[in-house]
Scaffold this motif. Sequence first.
Motif, PDB file in Angstrom:
ATOM      1  N   PRO A 174      -5.246  -3.429  28.733  1.00  0.00           N
ATOM      2  CA  PRO A 174      -4.824  -4.782  28.348  1.00  0.00           C
ATOM      3  C   PRO A 174      -4.053  -4.828  27.035  1.00  0.00           C
ATOM      4  O   PRO A 174      -3.124  -5.623  26.882  1.00  0.00           O
ATOM      5  CB  PRO A 174      -6.152  -5.546  28.240  1.00  0.00           C
ATOM      6  N   TYR A 204      -1.311  -7.062  29.087  1.00  0.00           N
ATOM      7  CA  TYR A 204      -1.563  -8.501  29.037  1.00  0.00           C
ATOM      8  C   TYR A 204      -1.828  -9.017  27.622  1.00  0.00           C
ATOM      9  O   TYR A 204      -1.741 -10.224  27.385  1.00  0.00           O
ATOM     10  CB  TYR A 204      -2.732  -8.857  29.954  1.00  0.00           C
ATOM     11  N   ASN A 215      -1.061 -14.083  32.474  1.00  0.00           N
ATOM     12  CA  ASN A 215      -2.401 -13.718  32.933  1.00  0.00           C
ATOM     13  C   ASN A 215      -2.303 -13.033  34.277  1.00  0.00           C
ATOM     14  O   ASN A 215      -1.192 -12.783  34.778  1.00  0.00           O
ATOM     15  CB  ASN A 215      -3.304 -14.960  33.012  1.00  0.00           C
ATOM     16  N   TYR A 217     -10.434  -1.708  34.133  1.00  0.00           N
ATOM     17  CA  TYR A 217      -9.788  -2.240  32.937  1.00  0.00           C
ATOM     18  C   TYR A 217      -9.917  -3.751  32.792  1.00  0.00           C
ATOM     19  O   TYR A 217      -9.695  -4.288  31.719  1.00  0.00           O
ATOM     20  CB  TYR A 217      -8.301  -1.867  32.933  1.00  0.00           C
ATOM     21  N   TYR A 218     -10.256  -4.447  33.884  1.00  0.00           N
ATOM     22  CA  TYR A 218     -10.232  -5.903  33.850  1.00  0.00           C
ATOM     23  C   TYR A 218     -11.558  -6.491  34.324  1.00  0.00           C
ATOM     24  O   TYR A 218     -12.434  -5.789  34.814  1.00  0.00           O
ATOM     25  CB  TYR A 218      -9.071  -6.431  34.712  1.00  0.00           C
ATOM     26  N   ASP A 219     -11.652  -7.805  34.189  1.00  0.00           N
ATOM     27  CA  ASP A 219     -12.848  -8.518  34.619  1.00  0.00           C
ATOM     28  C   ASP A 219     -13.112  -8.241  36.102  1.00  0.00           C
ATOM     29  O   ASP A 219     -12.173  -8.233  36.912  1.00  0.00           O
ATOM     30  CB  ASP A 219     -12.634 -10.024  34.399  1.00  0.00           C
TER      31      ASP A 219
END
Length: 721
Positions: free
Chosen positions: A110, A114, A63, A437-439
């Motif tokens: 992602p 990830y 993560n 791209y991420y939270d």
Amino acid sequence: MIFLRMTGVLTCKSFKAYVNLGISLTASARTSNLSLSCTQLRTVSTDLIYPGEVTFGKILIANRGEIACRVIRTAKKMGIKTVAVYSLPDYRAMHVKLADEAVCIGPASPRESYLNIESILKVVKDTRAEAIHPGYGFLSENGAFVTMLEEFGVTFIGPSAQAITFMGDKLQSKRLAKAAGVNTIPGFDGIIQDADHCVEVSRQVGYPVMIKASAGGGGKGMRIAQNDCDAREGYRISTEEATTSFGDGRMLVEKFIEKPRHIEIQVLADKHGNVIHLNERECSIQRRNQKIIEEAPSVFLDEKTRTSMGEQAVSLCKQICYSSAGTVEFLVDQNRNFYFLEMNTRLQVEHAITECITGVDLVHQMIRIAKGHPLQLKQENVSIHGCAIESRVYAEDPFRDFGHPSVGRLYQYMEPTHLNKVRCDSGMEEGSEISLYYDPMICKLVCYGSTRKEAIETSIKAMDLFVIRGVAHNIPLLRDVLTEENFLKGSISTDFLKVTYPEGYKGKQVSHCEKMKLSAIAASFFAHNDLRSRMFLNARVGQVKGEKPSSWSTVVKHCDLEVPVRVMKVDNAFEVEINGKIFTIRGDINLALPVLELVVNNEQCVVQLLSKDEVGKFSLIYQGTTFNVFVMTEVAARLSKFMLEKPKKDTSKIIASPLPGVIRAISCKVGETVVVGQKVCIVDAMKMQTALVAVAAGKVKSIHVKEGDVVNEKDILVELE
């Protein structure tokens, strides 16, 4: 000798007690930033780390961001080496710096990093990691991933693949919950085939209904439908979101419980059949079905309901032979009837508030359970101490639909960790970048108090001192919610934001007296700045060019105010007169500081100075909201009346991106005529989709993007003739 792991602050009294009992602190606890004070109490862990207890030698954290940092910190306390994985944009991220080893696993997307199981398994093999902690999101609820780890001989720090699969499918989980004696929501027992089927089922269940993804969670792939039109559109958008986020577009339809509370039960289960619950968390303050403020315990539950919910959560765990930490989520109506919503087979974002009120380190327990150790905690050992509130600080603009994502670099960042009873779980520091791209989470601000009132007051103070520059953030909304009357009374539900702010969030609504106070503060800043500008370069303090002024006559414009203001320098204070009222302002007025803690008429007042310019505009953050206050000389104010306003440009024929993101779909063609309200394209940002519509009728003149393009905020996408 017993070694006590500390997760917070000890009182002087309790610290002496532990010393008298012959209990020592681990080296990591001794060197951590823990201060001892007779007046402060955050949380003392009831977990005991035994030096002889067998654990893993090395674990990999699959993560990023704050949860990766959170897992690494507990692993270090346990003496476990850690491996971080990162995408190319994250090469300077905090979790990369904290881990003992770090390996790049792919580009920004992602799916290529990830979520790239092949790359992660290669890192496991190369680093010889014995176990993987998935955090939350990404691969945390991927049963196939767990099965592959088992074949590799690597331990998954979480539940079994079977339990993840059972609970990851909302239809199957609902059936298992029924079998375990758990209350469930009425709805269609099957998967929706297409939009027409969705409409048919919705009519049978009865509007309003909730259309939601069978896989995944986190509020993604969920829409409320009030009619057939909503059902068709909700099915389409939810399917697209679910496919993008989870790779699974299956949909369910359930009866929508109106004005419910979202209350969840934290559970812990080992591999020896022992299951306990750690009470509840209230998660009703949400936007777009995603939580932004959580608290533990809930002010709404009585002991009978709490016990019943806990017993049903434990029953479900036993039904599926669950082991590890998990959360059983319920919707609770106004009569305290509760219904199973879903089970999250992972660590929750909001786990920190449970740790605060119980003293249990959930990451530590997950690692112990994964290693095969039995729970040492019994249900009778779990109690509630005080109250904790978590405010999720996101990089998003709360003035646009309660939170449009914002991207950029944090050029200034200061967490309020110097305050007592405050915990900041984050993966950010100055220079960190918020990527599309991420939270967009920046930090989980967790504040503890012996009472709910104290926890709220600490949260408000922490937000006033939290410095974030470089991106928009939602602290204005979070702070305002914490001061809202219904929240203070505990009268909340999942539609709290829409009910409280029916026209959207407009910022803190200050009173006339507060406007006067802000005007006085800005005027004192103007006077201080004028004195400073008169200083000779490298001069002694107090040496100024020409005669040193002691008073200033100005005009202040702020909101609907335009008033003459007189400022006087009196000893170490400024006295500001506005309409006959005197404001005495004391404190260190250093305009180079991001936060100024002042005393205005003997009352504490915290403001942040965002910027100032040569025309007298002071941008101040007061009670979370930014206010622009103009302070001008009398001559400048008189001449400003002759300044022409810049004409506004007609943008009705232009569809621009409201936020950075990726173009997922284009629903129009050049030469086609569109009507007002017609959807023209969809922008996907941070796993959420936004449909853009035409605000004027016209023929499509040009389309400047194609599907898959990355766009910035305000980029022109479509033009009409």
